[in-house]
Design an enzyme around this catalytic site. Sequence first.
Site: not given
Ligand code: F6R
Ligand code: MG
Ligand code: MG
Length: 365
Positions: A11, A228, A231
């Site tokens: 990603d 984190y 994923k």
């Molecule tokens: C990405 C994912 C999303 C993010 C969520 C918050 O793989 O699972 O659900 O965790 O959109 O993202 P941030 O922390 O980047 O604002």
């Molecule tokens: Mg992403």
């Molecule tokens: Mg992804």
Amino acid sequence: MDITLSVIKADIGGYVGHSSMHPALIEKGQECLEPAKRDGLLIDFHVTRAGDDLQLIMTHQNGVDNEQIHRLAWDTFEAGTKLAREMKLYGAGQDLLADAFAGTVKGMGPGVAEMTFTERASEPVLIFMADKTASGAWNLPLYKIFADPFNTIGLVIAENMHKGFSFEVHDVKGHKKITFNAPEEIYDMLIFLGTPSRYAVKAVYHREMNDVAAVSSTQRLSLIAGRYVGKDDPVCIVRSQGYLPAVGEVLEPFTQPHIVEGWMRGSHHGPLMPVSLRDCNPSRFDGPPRVWAAGFQLCNGKLIGPRDMFDDPSFDEARRRANVLADWLRMHGPFEPHRLPLEEMEYTTMPQVMKKLEGRFTELE
Ligand code: F6R
Ligand code: MG
Ligand code: MG
């Protein structure tokens, strides 16, 4: 002819948010791999995406873990990241956890599935690419494909498959591996495969032919980064037909969407929905988790394809059931089993909340 099939993914920036990928990044990927094909490092390649992950599918004759191939992938991700930054795409360079390439992309953030095999007279391969889930997501389908006669009738009635398959299982937290023989060791094996957050099927082999049948990416981003960062969004390569399960046997487990971890903030369970590439844009509550399957015929290492294997009305019911399951799980909001158990969550406020409430907990009488 010995061919290595490498799928390396990362990603490097989402569009919009974490839902999908801007076409300019795919074009950038193609632009970066084209010279390597011209110069003979690659036999062929196909650049695609799954959700917000850039997928580099490459064939060559340099074997697995090859430095030149990994460097090519890393450089491609870096070039894509630069563009993602210029475009202010979301989370640019998210999965590139190292500042500089150091001989392999393993442990540096990208996911890798690679296998070397002798190309058969005809060589159908399926490449599964998932978004919003973790590497153990392949345990259940790989078990069904290679060990469950209710899924794969070939295990029962095809002479060349009757001796079964062996499963290489990785303990991704303990850094250990073990190989189980199916069918005779399935009861021992299932206690591990049923714990996909810790144990993941890395590879499957045809026992009689001693030939590789499947390889998955088992990299766990959170274990690499110690926090984190997104994923794993794993990939899995499965060879098919002949003494290996038929294409339809390989796809069959996805008719029953199983529950995986990785939805919203990497902290929720959700059904793995089989979709076409067109529909591989997890949007609802950043999900539900998706998988699409690219089918290729290899021809002396050339990638003939892809065919979009779940772009078929016979998977409509699986998609509908995944939506029903998604509603049911969403109804639980912040409660388990929709939300992951505390120790598995990628995001948590528990330490801060505990600290704030420190003096307020009293002993039970
Ligand atoms: C990405 C994912 C999303 C993010 C969520 C918050 O793989 O699972 O659900 O965790 O959109 O993202 P941030 O922390 O980047 O604002
Ligand atoms: Mg992403
Ligand atoms: Mg992804």
